[in-house]
Design an enzyme around this catalytic site. Structure first.
Site, PDB file in Angstrom:
ATOM      1  N   ASN A 191       0.758  -1.176  -0.083  1.00  0.00           N
ATOM      2  CA  ASN A 191       0.083   0.075  -0.102  1.00  0.00           C
ATOM      3  C   ASN A 191       0.743   1.236  -0.139  1.00  0.00           C
ATOM      4  OD1 ASN A 191      -1.441   2.220   0.849  1.00  0.00           O
ATOM      5  ND2 ASN A 191      -3.050   0.873   1.879  1.00  0.00           N
ATOM      6  N   GLU A 196      -3.925   1.833  -2.874  1.00  0.00           N
ATOM      7  CA  GLU A 196      -4.091   3.282  -2.510  1.00  0.00           C
ATOM      8  C   GLU A 196      -2.921   3.940  -3.491  1.00  0.00           C
ATOM      9  OE1 GLU A 196      -5.553   5.182   1.015  1.00  0.00           O
ATOM     10  OE2 GLU A 196      -4.216   3.871   2.065  1.00  0.00           O
ATOM     11  N   ASP A 225      -3.914  -4.829   0.851  1.00  0.00           N
ATOM     12  CA  ASP A 225      -4.315  -4.367   2.267  1.00  0.00           C
ATOM     13  C   ASP A 225      -5.708  -4.899   2.665  1.00  0.00           C
ATOM     14  OD1 ASP A 225      -4.890  -2.716   4.437  1.00  0.00           O
ATOM     15  OD2 ASP A 225      -4.482  -0.991   3.618  1.00  0.00           O
ATOM     16  N   ASN A 245      -6.767  -4.477   5.707  1.00  0.00           N
ATOM     17  CA  ASN A 245      -7.330  -3.680   6.961  1.00  0.00           C
ATOM     18  C   ASN A 245      -7.813  -4.486   8.109  1.00  0.00           C
ATOM     19  OD1 ASN A 245      -6.873  -0.740   6.677  1.00  0.00           O
ATOM     20  ND2 ASN A 245      -8.075  -0.775   4.708  1.00  0.00           N
ATOM     21  N   ASP A 271      -1.656  -6.272   6.059  1.00  0.00           N
ATOM     22  CA  ASP A 271      -1.419  -6.414   4.672  1.00  0.00           C
ATOM     23  C   ASP A 271      -1.089  -8.067   4.763  1.00  0.00           C
ATOM     24  OD1 ASP A 271      -1.199  -3.885   3.293  1.00  0.00           O
ATOM     25  OD2 ASP A 271      -0.374  -3.672   5.417  1.00  0.00           O
ATOM     26  N   ASP A 319       2.576   4.869   4.778  1.00  0.00           N
ATOM     27  CA  ASP A 319       2.584   4.028   6.369  1.00  0.00           C
ATOM     28  C   ASP A 319       2.405   2.703   6.367  1.00  0.00           C
ATOM     29  OD1 ASP A 319       0.178   4.527   4.654  1.00  0.00           O
ATOM     30  OD2 ASP A 319      -1.120   5.077   6.538  1.00  0.00           O
ATOM     31  N   HIS A 320       2.556   2.079   5.107  1.00  0.00           N
ATOM     32  CA  HIS A 320       2.669   0.608   5.068  1.00  0.00           C
ATOM     33  C   HIS A 320       4.211   0.193   4.489  1.00  0.00           C
ATOM     34  CE1 HIS A 320      -1.739  -0.383   5.215  1.00  0.00           C
ATOM     35  NE2 HIS A 320      -1.975   0.904   4.824  1.00  0.00           N
TER      36      HIS A 320
END
Length: 270
Positions: free
Chosen positions: A7, A34, A145, A147, A216, A245-246
């Site tokens: 991501n 994303e 991802d 989540n 993930d 952020d991933h």
DNA sequence: ATGGTGGCGCGGCCA
């Protein structure tokens, strides 16, 4: 054969990092989430210059998925069946003998929100589709991802996160129902360092404090699972300047006869 | 401490 998921939280911002990472981690397939780019703005030429075919499904500002691959992708799908959704969260493709489903599962915001209900509905539709795909494709990979942090070991503080979005019982049950269809979590095939996560909030110095979640995932069918020889999360890119952020997840499979070797790039060891 | 940071895009949403 190596396949990865990342991501990138805006491919416009992260393209140089993706290309750098591919130079040092030459995977056969890289699934992105994303991208946050409409298709007209996708940097296809730069990706192709790096030696990869690419397919993508993007939208303005939010979501967006892409698959980079050394072999050309075929039979591309961009939606879950029965779902007429403008949100670009799904990219399925056949690459060699592999059927790949790259997903950006909705975040859900908070368990009492409309977005959470959308997430749970989305997961039900995903489950139905994966059940069908597993019947069609013995070599099936579901990655992206999610989540969802499936187990306590995937959360820096399970008590703090209990009942919260990304770690609620209903989400974890939905994840287990996916597994029950005949998928396997490649990461847990191997012993892993404690506190290996794939996402850390940008706020409150979460990465430095190791306050992360593993949301993930690279899941695969039984036939592939038997061939899986490594599955890791590369936390290094999270240390870079202006990071996503991933962190990327990477799995390696022993059988590679059906995957064309990647063409080495200029300045690279062949 | 109900915040904090980052991306998009220029006010507020989303993660």
């Amino acid at each position: 054969m190596k396949i990865a998921s990342w991501n990138v939280n805006s491919l416009r911002v992260r393209l140089p990092q993706v290309l750098d990472w591919l130079q040092s981690h030459p995977v056969d397939i890289l699934c992105l989430q994303e991208t946050k780019l409409v298709d007209d703005e996708f940097p296809a030429a730069a990706v192709e210059e790096a030696g990869y075919h690419v397919v993508y499904a993007g939208q303005k500002t939010y979501n967006g998925v892409a698959i980079l691959s050394t072999q050309e992708a075929a039979d591309v799908v961009t939606d879950l069946p029965s779902m007429d959704d403008p949100q670009r969260r799904v990219l399925g493709a056949t690459i060699g003998k592999l059927r790949v489903l790259n997903v950006y599962i909705p975040n859900g915001q908070s368990v009492d929100s409309e977005k959470y209900r959308y997430k749970m509905d989305w997961l039900q539709r995903l489950q139905d589709y994966v059940a069908q795909q597993l019947r069609l494709y013995p070599q099936f990979i579901l990655l992206g991802d999610f989540n969802i942090a499936p187990e306590e070991a995937d959360v820096h503080d399970p008590e703090l996160w209990a009942g919260k979005v990304l770690f609620s019982d209903a989400e974890r049950q939905a994840f287990r129902r996916l597994i029950a269809l005949g998928l396997h979590d490649t990461f847990r095939k191997f012993s892993q360092p404690e506190n290996t996560f794939s996402w850390w909030d940008y706020r409150a110095a979460a990465f430095r404090r190791k306050l992360g979640l593993r949301i993930d995932h690279i899941l695969c069918s039984t036939a592939l699972y038997e061939q899986c020889v490594t599955s890791t999360i590369d936390q290094d890119p999270r240390k870079w300047e202006r990071p996503s952020d991933h962190a990327p997840a990477v799995a390696e499979f022993a059988s590679s006869s059906d995957i064309a070797p990647r063409i080495p790039q200029a300045g690279e060891e062949s």
